[in-house]
Design a protein around this motif. Sequence first.
Motif, mmCIF file in Angstrom:
data_model
loop_
_atom_site.group_PDB
_atom_site.id
_atom_site.type_symbol
_atom_site.label_atom_id
_atom_site.label_comp_id
_atom_site.label_asym_id
_atom_site.label_seq_id
_atom_site.Cartn_x
_atom_site.Cartn_y
_atom_site.Cartn_z
ATOM 1 N N LEU A 178 1.639 1.640 -3.631
ATOM 2 C CA LEU A 178 0.447 2.124 -4.331
ATOM 3 C C LEU A 178 0.218 3.610 -4.049
ATOM 4 O O LEU A 178 -0.229 4.353 -4.933
ATOM 5 C CB LEU A 178 -0.781 1.309 -3.918
ATOM 6 N N ASP A 179 0.521 4.032 -2.823
ATOM 7 C CA ASP A 179 0.410 5.462 -2.505
ATOM 8 C C ASP A 179 1.329 6.276 -3.416
ATOM 9 O O ASP A 179 0.924 7.325 -3.942
ATOM 10 C CB ASP A 179 0.780 5.715 -1.039
ATOM 11 N N SER A 187 -5.640 3.089 -9.863
ATOM 12 C CA SER A 187 -4.229 2.714 -10.030
ATOM 13 C C SER A 187 -4.079 1.251 -10.405
ATOM 14 O O SER A 187 -3.354 0.912 -11.356
ATOM 15 C CB SER A 187 -3.447 3.011 -8.744
ATOM 16 N N PHE A 194 0.813 -1.216 0.000
ATOM 17 C CA PHE A 194 0.000 0.000 0.000
ATOM 18 C C PHE A 194 0.848 1.268 0.000
ATOM 19 O O PHE A 194 0.422 2.291 -0.526
ATOM 20 C CB PHE A 194 -0.976 -0.032 1.171
ATOM 21 N N GLU A 217 -0.043 6.157 -7.050
ATOM 22 C CA GLU A 217 -1.224 7.008 -7.186
ATOM 23 C C GLU A 217 -0.833 8.490 -7.187
ATOM 24 O O GLU A 217 -1.357 9.284 -7.977
ATOM 25 C CB GLU A 217 -2.194 6.727 -6.037
ATOM 26 N N ASP A 225 -9.539 0.414 -2.715
ATOM 27 C CA ASP A 225 -9.521 1.876 -2.627
ATOM 28 C C ASP A 225 -8.594 2.493 -3.673
ATOM 29 O O ASP A 225 -8.670 3.694 -3.935
ATOM 30 C CB ASP A 225 -9.088 2.325 -1.229
ATOM 31 N N TYR A 226 -7.725 1.682 -4.239
ATOM 32 C CA TYR A 226 -6.802 2.153 -5.284
ATOM 33 C C TYR A 226 -7.268 1.677 -6.662
ATOM 34 O O TYR A 226 -6.451 1.344 -7.518
ATOM 35 C CB TYR A 226 -5.387 1.622 -5.015
ATOM 36 N N ASP A 227 -8.589 1.627 -6.861
ATOM 37 C CA ASP A 227 -9.124 1.001 -8.073
ATOM 38 C C ASP A 227 -8.579 1.606 -9.357
ATOM 39 O O ASP A 227 -8.290 0.877 -10.314
ATOM 40 C CB ASP A 227 -10.664 1.039 -8.063
#
Length: 626
Positions: free
Chosen positions: A296-297, A381, A293, A300, A377-379
């Motif tokens: 991913l942050d 990306s 995550f 994003e 929540d990162y759909d």
Amino acid sequence: MGKHLFRSSPPPEKQTAHQSLAETAVQECMRDITTVISKWTSSSDEFLFSTNSRSEAAEFVEVVRHLHSTMHRLVAVSPSSEKLIYAQNLMQSAMNLLESEFHRVLKENKQYLHPESVSLRSCRSSRRFSTSTVTSISDSEDEGGSYEENAAADEHRFSGGDSDAMDDLKMIADCMISTGYAKECVNVYKTVRRSIVDETLHNLSVERLTLHQIQKMDWEILEPKIKSWLQAAKLAVRKLFFGERILADHVFSSSTNIVEASFTDITQEGALALFAFPEHAAKIKKLSPEKMFRFLDMYESLANLFVEIESIFYFDSAAAVRSQVINSLAKLGDAVRFMMNDFETAIQKEASKTLIVGGGVHPLTRYVMNYLSFLADYDESISVIFENWQLTVPSPLPESLFISGGGDDAHPEDLYSSPVSKRIAWVILLTLCKIDGKAQPYKDVALSYLFLANNLQYVVVKVRSSNLRLLLGDDWVVKHEAKVNQYAEKFEKLAYGKVLTSLPENPAEKITPEEARALFARFNDEFEAAYRKQISWVIPDPNLRDRIKISLSQKLMLVCTEFYEVNRFALGGDAFNARYTPEDIGNYLSDLYFGSRGSGSSSTTTGSGSGTGSTTTGKSRGGRSH
């Protein structure tokens, strides 16, 4: 031809007149410039480009321009004129004064010319003159608080300085560039502005770390640096680099080439250090699913900033910056796919044998569904990252996991075209497959179905209450809710089948008192056995727990109440052989499925069960948020 040449040359007397006029013009300019230079170089308290003397500064710049043009005219008619030597020396003095003023304005208005301050004023100007949503990159969403609140705070922070500073710099730069002193002007500008950019990046905790340095870091050290980078990237792009572009565009508006060269020189080194960090971080050797995550942050953040980065660094000379961002996005995507694959492999290899007491939710189910709900929540990306990633599904899979509906099996490959939806559905299917296997060791078949119902309910609730629902669709939720109900019905049948069959199907049928006593005794024994066995069983989800209790209560009460009412008068004093009256049954059922191990009378157990239930439910909810 000779005649033509002769006619094209001015007569000697006309040439002399031109020389005289040119020399006179140069002489006048020199006189005006000398006066100004003497005044402003002898004064230590006042400056040419200040509020009280701005009109004089503008006149001085115009005279310098005029001197430059008249010098060109004089060169054309009298290249050897002594006036040219004096004019050139004076021009150099004028340029020295302008260069000194240029440097002073840059330094003394450091706060006012700070990139954040420049970008803030640009943003405010865009808002003032726009009645609709401003789409420029300066109008990006403010972090925390309203725009007005942030603007007021920043305005106070960057207060001070000359509001005409940017225009003064532009006036000086235009003059120096047009008179052939662009190099001197640009060198001063780059020196001052590069130090501001470097200082700002340092204050944002942007470090120039090599790949080797990052790979040697423990995760406990690297993770805080990633958090710091996430904040720094937004501020650097939307305020620092954007503000520098606005300032360079304004000051050197007369030359696009100078804008490009100066801006790139000032920002490129810092930008490359900033945007290379995610690529280096993505190459660490100990990537694991729980770290995904943070990556991913970063992905994003970079993806959201990419359009702005392209707009700010659109010059050919800034291609390295754009390439670095693209490379970092690619490496972050590789890292996310690697960790996702590792996550799936970990599920497949999970081989714990410990039975969950009471048939509650397995830690694997909690971990996977919490993980996937965060992932959803990162759909945007992951839609890009997973776009061309082929899903390989092993076979065969347990037939019990495929939920038929409308002729289609709920196999990820068959149901979804989106790579993200396909992969999420596959991971859930894989998890349910493992849970199906973990239900087999339960010796009580009813408990194994309760275990399956609890775990699938947890999955459904997580999907329904998160972005997973958008990825999997309402049909997925409806079908799996139906599967939960199937498990619940099988649990009820197996857990209370003997209790329900202990009384006759037709409670109103006339029987002898002896038969009634025997049936009551059998009913008492079966219900007590079921209750004692299930006092430690648990249904963590309150909705599922209530549905099962209501269903059981309706089934038991329907049979028990009528039989009890018909036969208790016939039995006379022996009616007390019915240890569990209809009212008792309702009380005992209300005590179940909180995981209590207590026992005792109906009223005592009900009380203790309620208390235990609230505590256990609280722990369960706490566990879900891990």
